[in-house]
Structures are given as structure tokens and as C-alpha cells.
Design a protein around this motif. Sequence first.
Motif, short mmCIF file in Angstrom:
data_model
loop_
_atom_site.label_atom_id
_atom_site.label_comp_id
_atom_site.label_asym_id
_atom_site.label_seq_id
_atom_site.Cartn_x
_atom_site.Cartn_y
_atom_site.Cartn_z
N PRO A 165 -56.06 23.37 20.73
CA PRO A 165 -54.66 23.34 19.97
C PRO A 165 -54.31 24.71 19.41
N ILE A 166 -54.75 25.65 19.83
CA ILE A 166 -54.51 27.04 19.21
C ILE A 166 -53.19 27.40 18.97
N GLY A 167 -52.90 27.85 17.59
CA GLY A 167 -51.41 28.00 17.46
C GLY A 167 -50.42 26.72 17.21
N LYS A 168 -51.12 25.50 17.17
CA LYS A 168 -50.29 24.51 16.74
C LYS A 168 -50.43 23.86 15.37
N GLN A 169 -49.66 23.24 14.81
CA GLN A 169 -49.98 22.42 13.43
C GLN A 169 -50.57 20.98 13.73
N ALA A 170 -51.18 20.55 13.09
CA ALA A 170 -51.91 19.33 13.30
C ALA A 170 -52.13 18.70 11.74
N THR A 171 -51.95 17.29 11.58
CA THR A 171 -52.27 16.55 10.43
C THR A 171 -53.64 15.87 10.84
N LEU A 172 -54.14 15.64 11.82
CA LEU A 172 -55.21 14.86 12.21
C LEU A 172 -55.99 15.43 13.08
N LEU A 173 -57.30 15.51 13.01
CA LEU A 173 -58.36 16.13 13.98
C LEU A 173 -59.20 14.97 14.18
#
Length: 231
Positions: free
Chosen positions: A1-9
Motif C-alpha cells: 500500500p505504498i503512497g496510500k493512507q490507512a487507518t488500520l494495518l
Amino acid sequence: PIGKQATLLETSLYVSVMPTMVRHAVTELVSNLTHTSRITFHPFMRAAYTVVRDTLLTVPDFLLLDVGADVTEMLLVKKGVMVGSGSFPYGKHFLYTRIQHALSISYDEAASLLSLYLGNALEEGKRATLERTLSQLETEWVRVFQEALEHAKHEPGMAPAIVLAGHAATLPWFERALRSEDFHRYTLATDHFTIFSLQEELLSQHVKIPPQYPFGVSALIETLFIRNNLL
């Protein structure tokens, strides 16, 4: 998920064990034959899991079963993530040896007899005798599988799909066992599960193999895994 925003990993750790002497011996052999500088080891179930996940894109929840020679391995996948694993010592040899002992025949004769039975080419008298043995084995295998599944689950509920891999000669019998009423009684299921058999026809759609080099299911899984994840 490079360059993507995330709230959960969400991550998973999968550990496989191999004796050091075996790994060193394999590394030395492959290095001498290929002169490669990079050798990567990975468990077959990891390869199968990633291939199934990337092939059956519309099935994010599934139970992967690999029926080996002596052991059946399991991976429970929810939303594309491994959430449970397990195994139980009932594989292809369980089926052949039990038929061998029940009918007092050789191991090879048991394998041949089952092959004829699954191909609907067994004469009626022998078929009836074999069916009595297979019915008992089906109940036993389903019971042990269900017990292993209960220990393997990390989340409540059963995946709506089962992906079945293994030896082509015996895979139809294990698929039949999963479709039996015994299996649904042990799982307390109200609906029948969707069962996908990892056959060459399904996997060969995703990789081009020259006809003069026929690949089995295991080789196709390894090929897809290497192409999609290591190259």
C-alpha cells in the motif's frame, strides 16, 4: 500500500519449521546446480494461500485444506487474512492403508480399487464391499477434521467456502466426504458450503505452460506464487 493512507494495518505471522541440516543440504545442492546467489524457502501452504487469495477474488473468506500423503493441513482465511491454522494426521495414506487392512489386500491393490470406484468402473459386488469400508472412513475423517477445525479457529463461525488441494487420485473422495451429511452434522451448518477443488483447469487459466511440459497442481501453485510474489 505504498503512497496510500490507512487507518488500520492487519498483519499475520506464519512460521514453518525445517531441520537446519536439511535446509543447508538443499541450499548447497541448488547453489551447485544453478549458481544462484539468492535462495528463498517458504512453506507450501503459504504459496497455496496467496495463489487462492489472488485467484478467487470474489471469495475473501475460505478454509484451505491441503490433503497430503500423511497429513491434512488447514488455513482459515477471513477477509483475505490468515486467522487460524492447524493440521491432523489423516491424509492420502490413511485412506489407502485402511482399505488395505479392511479388505486384506496390498497397498497398490487398495489404490487401484479406489481409483476404479471413483471412476464408476468397479463391478457391483466389489463396489458394495468397498462402500461399507468407505462409509466408516468417511465418518472417521470428518470427525477428526472437525475436531482439528475447532482447535484451529481464532474467530467464531465457519468460512462459507472450502478450497481443497491434494493428490488428484484421491481428491474426489475427500470432496465427497465434505459434502456428506456427517460433515454438516458435525459443523452444525444449515447450508452446504461451496467447495472449490484446486484442479489444473482452474489454475492453468492464470499461467501459460507449453503443452510438452505438463504441470501438476502443486507445480502450478508454486509457479504462480513465484511469479506473483518473488519475481
